[in-house]
Motif scaffolding. Structure first.
Motif, PDB file in Angstrom:
ATOM      1  N   LEU A   1      -2.429  -6.872 -18.405  1.00 54.47           N
ATOM      2  CA  LEU A   1      -3.089  -5.705 -17.828  1.00 54.47           C
ATOM      3  C   LEU A   1      -2.072  -4.749 -17.223  1.00 54.47           C
ATOM      4  N   ALA A   2      -1.081  -5.307 -16.552  1.00 56.91           N
ATOM      5  CA  ALA A   2      -0.050  -4.457 -15.959  1.00 56.91           C
ATOM      6  C   ALA A   2       0.646  -3.657 -17.048  1.00 56.91           C
ATOM      7  N   LEU A   3       0.876  -4.310 -18.177  1.00 56.15           N
ATOM      8  CA  LEU A   3       1.530  -3.657 -19.315  1.00 56.15           C
ATOM      9  C   LEU A   3       0.656  -2.521 -19.864  1.00 56.15           C
ATOM     10  N   MET A   4      -0.635  -2.820 -19.992  1.00 60.47           N
ATOM     11  CA  MET A   4      -1.570  -1.839 -20.545  1.00 60.47           C
ATOM     12  C   MET A   4      -1.726  -0.630 -19.615  1.00 60.47           C
ATOM     13  N   LEU A   5      -1.405  -0.805 -18.350  1.00 63.21           N
ATOM     14  CA  LEU A   5      -1.606   0.282 -17.400  1.00 63.21           C
ATOM     15  C   LEU A   5      -0.380   1.192 -17.290  1.00 63.21           C
ATOM     16  N   ILE A   6       0.676   0.862 -18.002  1.00 60.49           N
ATOM     17  CA  ILE A   6       1.895   1.667 -17.897  1.00 60.49           C
ATOM     18  C   ILE A   6       1.648   3.152 -18.187  1.00 60.49           C
ATOM     19  N   PRO A   7       0.847   3.502 -19.207  1.00 60.31           N
ATOM     20  CA  PRO A   7       0.622   4.944 -19.445  1.00 60.31           C
ATOM     21  C   PRO A   7      -0.006   5.670 -18.254  1.00 60.31           C
ATOM     22  N   ASP A   8      -0.808   4.949 -17.451  1.00 53.85           N
ATOM     23  CA  ASP A   8      -1.473   5.595 -16.324  1.00 53.85           C
ATOM     24  C   ASP A   8      -0.666   5.489 -15.040  1.00 53.85           C
ATOM     25  N   PHE A   9       0.448   4.773 -15.133  1.00 53.06           N
ATOM     26  CA  PHE A   9       1.200   4.451 -13.923  1.00 53.06           C
ATOM     27  C   PHE A   9       2.035   5.647 -13.477  1.00 53.06           C
ATOM     28  N   LYS A  10       1.925   6.010 -12.199  1.00 53.18           N
ATOM     29  CA  LYS A  10       2.757   7.090 -11.676  1.00 53.18           C
ATOM     30  C   LYS A  10       3.591   6.547 -10.530  1.00 53.18           C
ATOM     31  N   ALA A  11       4.904   6.550 -10.748  1.00 53.97           N
ATOM     32  CA  ALA A  11       5.784   5.962  -9.738  1.00 53.97           C
ATOM     33  C   ALA A  11       5.697   6.729  -8.421  1.00 53.97           C
ATOM     34  N   ALA A  12       5.349   8.027  -8.506  1.00 57.81           N
ATOM     35  CA  ALA A  12       5.284   8.828  -7.276  1.00 57.81           C
ATOM     36  C   ALA A  12       4.239   8.278  -6.310  1.00 57.81           C
ATOM     37  N   ASN A  13       3.227   7.593  -6.843  1.00 63.28           N
ATOM     38  CA  ASN A  13       2.199   7.032  -5.973  1.00 63.28           C
ATOM     39  C   ASN A  13       2.747   5.929  -5.072  1.00 63.28           C
ATOM     40  N   LEU A  14       3.879   5.362  -5.463  1.00 57.68           N
ATOM     41  CA  LEU A  14       4.425   4.246  -4.679  1.00 57.68           C
ATOM     42  C   LEU A  14       5.292   4.739  -3.533  1.00 57.68           C
ATOM     43  N   GLN A  15       5.519   6.038  -3.461  1.00 54.73           N
ATOM     44  CA  GLN A  15       6.293   6.591  -2.367  1.00 54.73           C
ATOM     45  C   GLN A  15       5.350   7.160  -1.324  1.00 54.73           C
ATOM     46  N   PRO A  16       5.710   7.358  -0.075  1.00 50.94           N
ATOM     47  CA  PRO A  16       7.005   7.046   0.510  1.00 50.94           C
ATOM     48  C   PRO A  16       7.129   5.576   0.887  1.00 50.94           C
ATOM     49  N   VAL A  17       8.320   5.044   0.688  1.00 47.62           N
ATOM     50  CA  VAL A  17       8.569   3.629   0.978  1.00 47.62           C
ATOM     51  C   VAL A  17       9.022   3.477   2.427  1.00 47.62           C
ATOM     52  N   LEU A  18       8.641   2.377   3.032  1.00 48.57           N
ATOM     53  CA  LEU A  18       9.079   1.999   4.379  1.00 48.57           C
ATOM     54  C   LEU A  18       8.761   3.044   5.437  1.00 48.57           C
ATOM     55  N   GLN A  19       7.584   3.601   5.361  1.00 52.37           N
ATOM     56  CA  GLN A  19       7.191   4.562   6.385  1.00 52.37           C
ATOM     57  C   GLN A  19       6.088   4.019   7.292  1.00 52.37           C
ATOM     58  N   THR A  20       5.628   2.784   7.003  1.00 55.87           N
ATOM     59  CA  THR A  20       4.577   2.213   7.843  1.00 55.87           C
ATOM     60  C   THR A  20       5.194   1.733   9.152  1.00 55.87           C
ATOM     61  N   PRO A  21       4.556   2.042  10.292  1.00 57.92           N
ATOM     62  CA  PRO A  21       5.089   1.534  11.549  1.00 57.92           C
ATOM     63  C   PRO A  21       5.077   0.002  11.577  1.00 57.92           C
ATOM     64  N   LEU A  22       6.052  -0.571  12.240  1.00 59.86           N
ATOM     65  CA  LEU A  22       6.239  -2.019  12.220  1.00 59.86           C
ATOM     66  C   LEU A  22       5.011  -2.792  12.707  1.00 59.86           C
ATOM     67  N   PRO A  23       4.373  -2.415  13.815  1.00 59.24           N
ATOM     68  CA  PRO A  23       3.203  -3.185  14.253  1.00 59.24           C
ATOM     69  C   PRO A  23       2.114  -3.246  13.180  1.00 59.24           C
TER      70      PRO A  23
END
Lengths: 71, 366, 391
Positions: B158-180
């Motif tokens: 399924l992960a493979l089949m979803l590659i055409p719909d996958f947008k890496a920009a959705n995974l950003q911003p990284v490490l912006q969640t407050p620690l608590p």
């Protein structure tokens, strides 16, 4: 529906009762019958339209009352 | 006594059984609440905390080889307190099983069969589990041997089949969640699904070689966290900011697969994944409950309780929560607190008391 | 004897359960009891009872599609258009059962068309049904009709048997010109849920000539929140597609000074980058576009394939692209709608700075400096190197 449930539970009991009797343990038999009776009553109540309160909802209410600020 | 546990399980089987159990409901309801780009980190942290918990359980199991938690509690806490502790534990096992049933029911009611009566659905779903339990632990284990690799395969496919719909920009911003916030999410992940391994205190005694169980647990945890992160990344990559909008984001993401109008409607694979893994989880829980209760009551045969437990667990599944939204809210908010005593306090206290009382004493070992 | 009894009982149990599970298919859906929807339209209309939604469903007549030569010969249409009213979409969908003997079945719906007046008054009240209900698929296309959606769905058009499928194919082939922006329900949901990026939807219109009526894709509807506020024409739409990185192919036509003849170039490949930057603490966006082109058609007799003319051609093509982007950008500033997703680019790649100015994005966006850098490379000149006739 009540008849269906009675037949269903009755059949389950009929199937297992011989082996329980052969086992010859009174404790086993008693536990089995009590729990089956409880299940039967609950099932009938539900089909008749008597809905019991939601168990986990009650747990949620208790936890929210006690830990309100953390949740 | 304990005829259900005949035919012992090897370590590789434990890996698969444990993975199936951990993936049980978390393959559909992603643990930790709303997905955001840092959820994968929370998964890793939660898995780490879960490993610490698993060490406690393993230490306990090794101290009392061949004994289930019900027996351990009696040995450690004495007759009366022991009974209370094991009763609480058995309630947790039973209730967790019923919650798995509720998850089953909710999913099928919402997504697949909206107008089929709920009672029939749960009776059938748990009925399959009951049949597996009736046949014994070995059958559940062998089922997981077939089903878990299949689930891994489906997830990757399924992960493979979803590659055409996958947008890496959705995974950003990284490490912006407050620690608590991150820690809070990781604690949720630690209690569900990783902390639920406490139920394996009823399974571990039936293991062939207990000395190697640690590596099995670590491998199973790693496998689970890998599958969960794969699912989370692909869901976020596809759905982005709307992921929290859906009840089942993992399922919703797979609905968007549409390769040339032929490879489409693959969300059924997600359903299969959930149904098979949920089957393993519910079976393990039902098994643990049946074996635990019959030891608790001192019954002659384990099979006595399989059928009543089936009906009662189905019924509690109906009487858990009124709807999907409540179920998911419960899983993410109250459940971590609710599970804490059973997953952390009881095993930890038992271990500490056993250590203080220097149990088990020589000669007492069965 | 006892064994026989037990076997009989067990068999009875298994049989009862299987009987209940197989006939008791509460959720069965038989093909001959369903009306398969291929296209669905929603309009806002005034009725005697007040504002109502007019729902139009284009339903596939399965028996007609199966035998096309029969259908063509008898002149029967292979689709049926059905209408219903309701205060909400769901009520309207159920109201179809007043006149249709079959229940509407949505999983095969390909296009959802929304009337312009409804789009201008807001999408939220109607879009929820399509997201919440398990039947509609997330990959169906959503369009805005110029005029009423009901009119568009009632016209038989083109070569396809089912007009909704024809519209679907039109949108699928948007790449030939890259002047139409196809939007799926899933894309629309994302845009509506986004705090800064605003939604756009392709527009479709009914063109009637004296002989026949046809449907045509034309431009793009621009939304602010869930309300339609304006339109982009087809050239501005391509400007939008350049920035979104959705241009796959297409033709650019321009005049090469000092000649007065048209030159058409075909887009071979286009790559774009959006670079959100901070200059003196202020947001600044650079859009970099790299295009590879082929000379498609030259209508003058001079040999343009010498290096100096080639560079000139590349420059002119770049300017043509810039012009399209600037036009789209001007519209975006005019309506204050960030349909390019610049805000999201800042959010994901400059998260720290975004926290300071993100909440005021509405005030910042109209003044946001946008630098457009286009570089064009001519890769091939086609099959001819020179103008073939006079040389």
């Amino acid at each position: 529906m009540v008849i269906v449930i009675t037949v269903f539970v009755g059949m389950l009991v009929c199937l297992q009762l011989p082996s329980l009797l052969k086992l010859g343990s009174r404790r086993d038999l008693l536990t089995y019958l009590i729990l089956m009776g409880l299940a039967y009553i609950l099932m009938v109540l539900r089909t008749v339209g008597v809905h019991l309160p939601y168990v986990t909802s009650a747990i949620v209410r208790v936890f929210k009352a006690v830990l309100g600020r953390f949740i | 006594m304990a005829e259900l546990a005949q035919g012992r399980i090897s370590n590789i089987q434990l890996v698969l059984l444990l993975t199936g159990f951990l993936l049980g409901t978390s393959i559909l309801i992603l643990p930790g609440g709303d997905i955001h780009p840092d959820t994968w980190l929370a998964f890793l942290l939660g898995c780490g905390q879960g490993l610490i918990l698993a060490f406690i359980y393993l230490a306990l199991a090794r101290r009392f080889p061949g004994q289930t938690f019900v027996k351990i509690a009696e040995a450690v806490w004495g007759r009366y307190i022991g009974k209370i502790v094991s009763l609480a534990f058995l309630w947790y096992v039973f209730h967790a099983g019923a919650l798995t049933t509720t998850n089953f029911l909710d999913f099928i009611k919402v997504s697949i069969l909206p107008s089929t009566p709920a009672m029939l659905l749960v009776l059938m779903l748990v009925g399959v589990c009951a049949a597996a339990v009736w046949s014994g632990l070995e059958v559940i284990t062998r089922c997981s041997e077939v089903l878990v690799p299949l689930t891994i395969l489906f997830t990757l496919f399924l992960a493979l089949m979803l590659i055409p719909d996958f947008k890496a920009a959705n995974l950003q911003p990284v490490l912006q969640t407050p620690l608590p916030e991150l820690l809070k999410t990781s604690v949720r992940v630690a209690t569900f699904p990783f902390g639920e391994t406490v139920i394996f205190l009823m399974i571990l005694p039936f293991l062939n070689k207990q000395n190697k169980s640690l590596s099995s647990v670590v491998i199973a945890f790693a496998l689970t966290v890998f599958i969960l992160i794969t699912g989370m990344l692909r869901t976020l990559g596809v759905l982005g900011n709307v992921a929290p909008l859906y009840v089942y984001p993992l399922y919703q993401a797979t609905r968007s697969i549409d390769l040339g109008h032929t490879l489409t409607r693959l969300e059924i694979l997600t359903s299969i994944n959930f149904l098979t893994m949920g089957f393993i989880k519910a079976s393990v829980q039902l098994f643990a409950f049946v074996v635990g209760l019959s030891q608790f009551l001192g019954l002659k045969s384990d099979r006595t309780l399989v059928v009543p437990a089936w009906l009662l667990m189905s019924l509690l599944g109906l009487y858990n929560l009124p709807g999907v939204a409540e179920t998911i809210a419960f899983t993410h908010t109250v459940y971590p607190f609710y599970a804490l005593p059973f997953e952390v306090f009881i095993p930890l206290a038992t271990l500490v008391v056993a250590w203080l009382r220097k149990l088990p004493r020589e000669g007492q070992q069965p | 004897m006892r064994r026989l009894l037990r076997t009989t009982l067990a068999l009875t149990l298994v049989l009862t359960v299987s009987v209940f599970s197989s006939i008791g298919c509460w959720d069965k859906k038989e093909l001959d009891k369903l009306a398969i929807v291929a296209g669905f339209g929603v309009d806002q209309v005034q009725t005697a009872e007040g504002d109502r939604l007019l729902l139009t469903a284009q339903i596939i007549k399965a028996d007609q599609v199966i035998s096309p030569e029969q259908a063509g010969g008898s002149g029967k249409q292979s689709f049926l258009t059905d209408q219903s009213y309701g205060r909400t979409v769901f009520e309207g969908v159920r109201n179809f059962t007043f006149e249709s003997s079959r229940r509407l079945f949505f999983p095969h719906n390909r296009v959802l068309i929304i009337g312009e007046s409804l789009a201008r008054s807001g999408l939220h009240p109607i879009i929820d049904f399509f997201i919440r209900d398990p039947e509609p698929r997330p990959k169906q296309y959503v369009l805005v009709a110029k005029g009423k959606a009901a009119d568009i769905l009632s016209v038989k058009t083109g070569l396809e048997e089912i007009p909704a499928l024809a519209i679907y194919e039109l949108l699928q082939d948007y790449g030939a010109t890259s002047k139409v922006y196809p939007v799926t329900l899933q894309d629309l949901t994302k845009d509506l849920a986004s705090k800064t990026k605003t939604a756009v939807l392709p527009m479709i219109e009914l063109v009637s000539t004296s002989k026949k009526k046809t449907i045509m894709l034309d431009g793009t509807a621009v939304f602010k929140s869930d309300r339609m506020v304006g339109e982009l024409n087809i050239n501005e739409t391509r400007g939008l597609l350049w920035v979104l990185g959705k241009v796959h192919s297409g033709i650019i036509v321009f005049k090469l000074p000092p000649y007065r003849h048209d030159i058409s170039m075909e887009i071979l490949e286009a790559n774009r980058q959006i670079r959100p930057e901070l200059r003196n603490g202020k947001p600044h966006v650079t859009v970099v576009i790299d295009v590879e082109m082929i000379i498609g058609e030259i209508t003058l007799t001079k040999n343009l394939t010498v290096p100096r003319e080639n560079e000139k051609l590349e420059r002119m093509a770049s300017q043509g692209i810039k012009k399209e982007i600037r036009a789209a950008l001007a519209k975006a500033r005019q309506f204050n709608t960030d349909f390019f997703g610049f805000g999201e680019a800042f959010h994901s790649r400059r998260p720290k700075a975004w926290k300071t100015f993100g909440p005021n994005w509405d005030q910042i966006f109209p003044q946001l400096p946008v630098e457009i850098k286009v570089s064009t490379v001519i890769r091939r000149v086609g099959e001819a190197t020179k103008f073939p006739i006079l040389q």
